[in-house]
Design an enzyme around this catalytic site. Structure first.
Site, PDB file in Angstrom:
ATOM      1  N   TYR A   7     -11.552   2.323  14.896  1.00 17.58           N
ATOM      2  CA  TYR A   7     -10.577   2.774  13.899  1.00 17.58           C
ATOM      3  C   TYR A   7     -10.439   4.299  13.935  1.00 17.58           C
ATOM      4  O   TYR A   7      -9.336   4.841  13.964  1.00 17.58           O
ATOM      5  CB  TYR A   7     -10.997   2.316  12.492  1.00 17.58           C
ATOM      6  N   GLY A  24       0.795  -1.234   0.000  1.00 17.22           N
ATOM      7  CA  GLY A  24       0.000   0.000   0.000  1.00 17.22           C
ATOM      8  C   GLY A  24       0.820   1.273   0.000  1.00 17.22           C
ATOM      9  O   GLY A  24       1.862   1.381  -0.662  1.00 17.22           O
TER      10      GLY A  24
END
Length: 269
Positions: free
Chosen positions: A172, A19
């Site tokens: 998150y 990523g």
């Protein structure tokens, strides 16, 4: 390449095996920086380094592989000690490693909710332990790869593990708010950046499609460049400096978070 302002820099990128982290490492190495690639395991970190040499034509001498599983704080400590021993002057730390919070409430062996530990507490501990190397030269800086979702978050001070009411999105977002608040900690010059909604493993949290990780990484790399002036605690949405969530600039919140983080990572003042 030696005329690049990055050619003499040593940069540690956490979560550099895929990523945005991988693309950030590639772009930094292409511009001549010595890149310390962190992966969860030694195999993953070495494989990422090999891939950069094979596919991007990077000089292997500019890459060093490091491993630590951020769900284990003792591994973070070992990583930090090795980095300081081998690179007593570290110019930039890119706190990029991240995970989506799992569907079910999950606690690490250290006793912390896993997304809060991997996304924030491990980076907090790592940054604190690397402070001597980052401040060897006054230009040292930290770039936290955060998220626009930090705006939706609140830190659950009485229950940071969210054991009572768990939602993966809230967990998150809390970890991203903490990382953004942490950039305003005065010990090391640090900024946060939302690299845009990118087509990486975290994409499902945001949208169905995103820009390439290469494009997102470009915004991170720009902030690593010593020619780009930064203000401690600043927050960037891609290339633009914008105000973060109000909590991220409150001295009281910064102090309170430092106290909580020290407690949870077992650091004594």
């Amino acid at each position: 390449m030696s005329d690049s302002p990055l050619s003499s820099l040593a940069v540690l990128v956490t979560g550099a095996t895929s990523g945005i982290g991988y693309e950030t490492a590639r772009q930094l190495a292409e511009r001549g920086a010595t890149v310390l690639l962190h992966g969860r395991t030694a195999e993953e970190a070495r494989a990422a380094a090999d891939r950069l040499v094979a596919t991007a034509g990077i000089d292997g001498g500019h890459l060093c592989a490091f491993a630590a599983d951020f769900s284990r704080l003792d591994e973070v400590e070992t990583l930090a000690h090795r980095v300081v021993a081998e690179h007593p002057q570290l110019d930039v730390l890119v706190n990029n490693a991240g995970m989506a919070a799992p569907e079910r409430h999950t606690v690490t062996a250290d006793g912390n909710e896993i997304a809060f530990q991997v996304n924030f507490l491990a980076h907090y501990l790592l940054t604190c332990l690397l402070e001597p190397a980052l401040t060897t030269d006054p230009g040292g800086r930290v770039v936290n790869v955060s998220s626009s979702l930090h705006r939706t978050a609140s830190i659950s001070w009485s229950d940071p593990n969210r054991a009572r009411r768990y939602s993966r999105l809230a967990a998150y977002a809390q970890s991203q708010l903490a990382l953004t608040v942490f950039a305003a900690d005065p010990r090391v010059t640090a900024v946060s950046v939302h690299p845009g909604v990118c087509d990486t493993a975290l994409l499902p949290l945001y949208a169905h499609e995103g820009v390439s990780a290469t494009e997102g990484a470009g915004h991170v790399v720009r902030l690593c460049d010593p020619a780009v002036e930064i203000v401690n605690g600043a927050y960037y949405d891609r290339g633009e400096r914008v105000d973060p969530a109000p909590a991220a600039t409150e001295d009281r919140t910064v102090r309170r978070l430092t106290k909580l983080a020290d407690l949870l990572v077992g650091r004594t003042a």
